[in-house]
Design a protein around this motif. Sequence first.
Motif, PDB file in Angstrom:
ATOM      1  N   ALA A  78       0.865  -1.181   0.000  1.00  8.33           N
ATOM      2  CA  ALA A  78       0.000   0.000   0.000  1.00  8.33           C
ATOM      3  C   ALA A  78       0.902   1.232   0.000  1.00  8.33           C
ATOM      4  O   ALA A  78       2.125   1.125   0.110  1.00  8.33           O
ATOM      5  CB  ALA A  78      -0.923   0.009   1.221  1.00  8.33           C
ATOM      6  N   ALA A  79       0.290   2.396  -0.119  1.00  4.78           N
ATOM      7  CA  ALA A  79       1.060   3.633  -0.170  1.00  4.78           C
ATOM      8  C   ALA A  79       0.451   4.658   0.761  1.00  4.78           C
ATOM      9  O   ALA A  79      -0.711   4.544   1.170  1.00  4.78           O
ATOM     10  CB  ALA A  79       1.087   4.187  -1.602  1.00  4.78           C
ATOM     11  N   LYS A  80       1.227   5.677   1.103  1.00  4.56           N
ATOM     12  CA  LYS A  80       0.719   6.771   1.929  1.00  4.56           C
ATOM     13  C   LYS A  80      -0.466   7.419   1.228  1.00  4.56           C
ATOM     14  O   LYS A  80      -0.415   7.711   0.030  1.00  4.56           O
ATOM     15  CB  LYS A  80       1.814   7.806   2.172  1.00  4.56           C
ATOM     16  N   GLY A  81      -1.525   7.615   1.979  1.00  2.00           N
ATOM     17  CA  GLY A  81      -2.725   8.190   1.396  1.00  2.00           C
ATOM     18  C   GLY A  81      -3.594   7.179   0.689  1.00  2.00           C
ATOM     19  O   GLY A  81      -4.671   7.522   0.187  1.00  2.00           O
ATOM     20  N   GLY A  82      -3.151   5.924   0.617  1.00  2.00           N
ATOM     21  CA  GLY A  82      -3.909   4.882  -0.063  1.00  2.00           C
ATOM     22  C   GLY A  82      -4.881   4.181   0.867  1.00  2.00           C
ATOM     23  O   GLY A  82      -5.365   4.755   1.841  1.00  2.00           O
ATOM     24  N   THR A  83      -5.128   2.911   0.586  1.00  2.00           N
ATOM     25  CA  THR A  83      -6.143   2.167   1.331  1.00  2.00           C
ATOM     26  C   THR A  83      -5.535   1.133   2.279  1.00  2.00           C
ATOM     27  O   THR A  83      -6.214   0.212   2.719  1.00  2.00           O
ATOM     28  CB  THR A  83      -7.102   1.443   0.359  1.00  2.00           C
ATOM     29  N   GLY A  84      -4.250   1.290   2.619  1.00  2.00           N
ATOM     30  CA  GLY A  84      -3.578   0.295   3.444  1.00  2.00           C
ATOM     31  C   GLY A  84      -4.213   0.060   4.795  1.00  2.00           C
ATOM     32  O   GLY A  84      -4.170  -1.060   5.320  1.00  2.00           O
ATOM     33  N   ALA A  85      -4.811   1.085   5.385  1.00  2.00           N
ATOM     34  CA  ALA A  85      -5.418   0.936   6.702  1.00  2.00           C
ATOM     35  C   ALA A  85      -6.826   0.371   6.630  1.00  2.00           C
ATOM     36  O   ALA A  85      -7.432   0.087   7.666  1.00  2.00           O
ATOM     37  CB  ALA A  85      -5.437   2.281   7.429  1.00  2.00           C
ATOM     38  N   ALA A  86      -7.371   0.213   5.425  1.00  2.00           N
ATOM     39  CA  ALA A  86      -8.702  -0.366   5.248  1.00  2.00           C
ATOM     40  C   ALA A  86      -8.572  -1.855   4.972  1.00  2.00           C
ATOM     41  O   ALA A  86      -7.628  -2.298   4.324  1.00  2.00           O
ATOM     42  CB  ALA A  86      -9.424   0.320   4.088  1.00  2.00           C
ATOM     43  N   LYS A  87      -9.533  -2.618   5.470  1.00  2.00           N
ATOM     44  CA  LYS A  87      -9.534  -4.059   5.199  1.00  2.00           C
ATOM     45  C   LYS A  87     -10.377  -4.268   3.933  1.00  2.00           C
ATOM     46  O   LYS A  87     -11.589  -4.513   3.985  1.00  2.00           O
ATOM     47  CB  LYS A  87     -10.093  -4.826   6.388  1.00  2.00           C
ATOM     48  N   THR A  88      -9.711  -4.107   2.801  1.00  2.83           N
ATOM     49  CA  THR A  88     -10.376  -4.195   1.511  1.00  2.83           C
ATOM     50  C   THR A  88      -9.609  -5.155   0.606  1.00  2.83           C
ATOM     51  O   THR A  88      -8.378  -5.289   0.720  1.00  2.83           O
ATOM     52  CB  THR A  88     -10.491  -2.797   0.862  1.00  2.83           C
ATOM     53  N   GLY A  89     -10.337  -5.818  -0.265  1.00  5.27           N
ATOM     54  CA  GLY A  89      -9.748  -6.885  -1.048  1.00  5.27           C
ATOM     55  C   GLY A  89      -8.564  -6.474  -1.897  1.00  5.27           C
ATOM     56  O   GLY A  89      -7.640  -7.256  -2.113  1.00  5.27           O
TER      57      GLY A  89
END
Length: 362
Positions: free
Chosen positions: A197-208
Motif C-alpha cells: 500500500a502507499a501513503k494516502g492509499g487504502t492500506g489501513a482499510a480491510k479491503t480486497g
Amino acid sequence: MTDAPLPPLDFAVTKNLAAVSPAQRAELLEDPGFGTIFTDHMVDICWSQKGGWHRPRVQPYGPISLSPAAAVLHYAQEVFEGLKAYRHADGGIYTFRPEENGKRLQRSARRLAMPELPVDHFLQSLEELIAVDGAWVPEKEGQTLYLRPFMFAKEAFLGVRPAQKYAYYLIASPAGSYFTGGVKPVSIWLSESYARAAKGGTGAAKTGGNYASSLLPQSEAYEKGCDQVVFLDSDGNVEELGGMNIVFVKKDGTLVTPASESILDGITRNSLLELAADRGHAVERRGLSLTEWREGVASGDIVEVFACGTAAVVTPIGTLKGEGFEDAQPLGELALSLREELTDIQYGRREDTKGWLRRLDA
C-alpha cells in the motif's frame, strides 16, 4: 459520551431446508481445514441511498445474484472483516472484541466511500447467525468458527462515483487448528520490488485490493522457499506482512511495532501489546527501518520477532531472506507466552478481566 444503543433490527429468518444432518456436520467438523466448508445460513442486509439499512434477514447459504454491471465488479468498492467464535467448556459461544471489528469495518467503509454499518447492527448480525448455526461452532481443541462479514457495492452502473446501493453479508466457516503439531517459526521473504500500500492509499482499510496486490509478491516468496512476505514503505521502513502485523522484541523487553497510516490496525496485535504492557513491558509504535532490524538482530539488541493476526494469533519469525542475504532470527519465549495468555482468554480458560469477550448465544 457514548452514543445510545440503537433498537435491534427485525430479522426475517428463512431456514435452509437442505441443511446438513447432525451426523454430516460432525463428520465435516472432524477436519474442517480453513475456508472451504460453510455453515447452512448467511446474513444479508441491504442499504440504499433512499432507504438506509433495511431488509435484514438470515437465509440459506448460497450464491449471490449480481448484475454484470454491479459497481463492485468494476470499481472494487468492497470491505470485509474476520473474527472467530469460540466454544467454551460450559458450551457457551463467545467471540473476541467484536466491537473493534465493527468499528474497523466502519473505518474501512468510510475510506472506500461506502455507508457505515452501525456497530450495534454488526453485533446483532453475529448473534442472529449463531442463533441458527451455533451447532457449527466446533468443540475440539484449537478449532473455531471463522466469521466473515463483508460489504460491497451492488448498484448496476458504469459511472465512476460511489454506488447508491450496497449489500452486507455475513458467512461462517468452521476452522481447524492453524498449527498442527505445535507452533512453528516461519520464514519471511523481503519484497523490495512491490508495495502492499502507499501513503494516502487504502492500506489501513480491510479491503480486497490490498490483499490482491500482495498475491504476486507472496508467490515470489514461495518461489524463494519462504512462507510469507514482508513489505517496506516508501521510506524503507518495515510495514507488515501480506496479511499479518509484525512485532519486534528488544533486549530490554521493549516491544516495537511499525506505525504507519498504510498499516491495518490489527485487533490481535493491539490486544497482545496491551497484555505485554500489563506485564511491565514498554511498547513503542514507530517507524523501524530494515537496517535497524538487521543490525538489531546481528548485535543482539533485537531478541525476538513475531507476526500476529486473527488466523494464527502469533507466529514466530525464524528466518528473514532477501536478495543476497539470509538472516536467522532469534527465537524467544515472550511471543508464545503472550499467545498462550490471549488464547486462554479467548477460549475461556483464563478470566477475562478486560471485558473482551462477548457471548453470542445468550
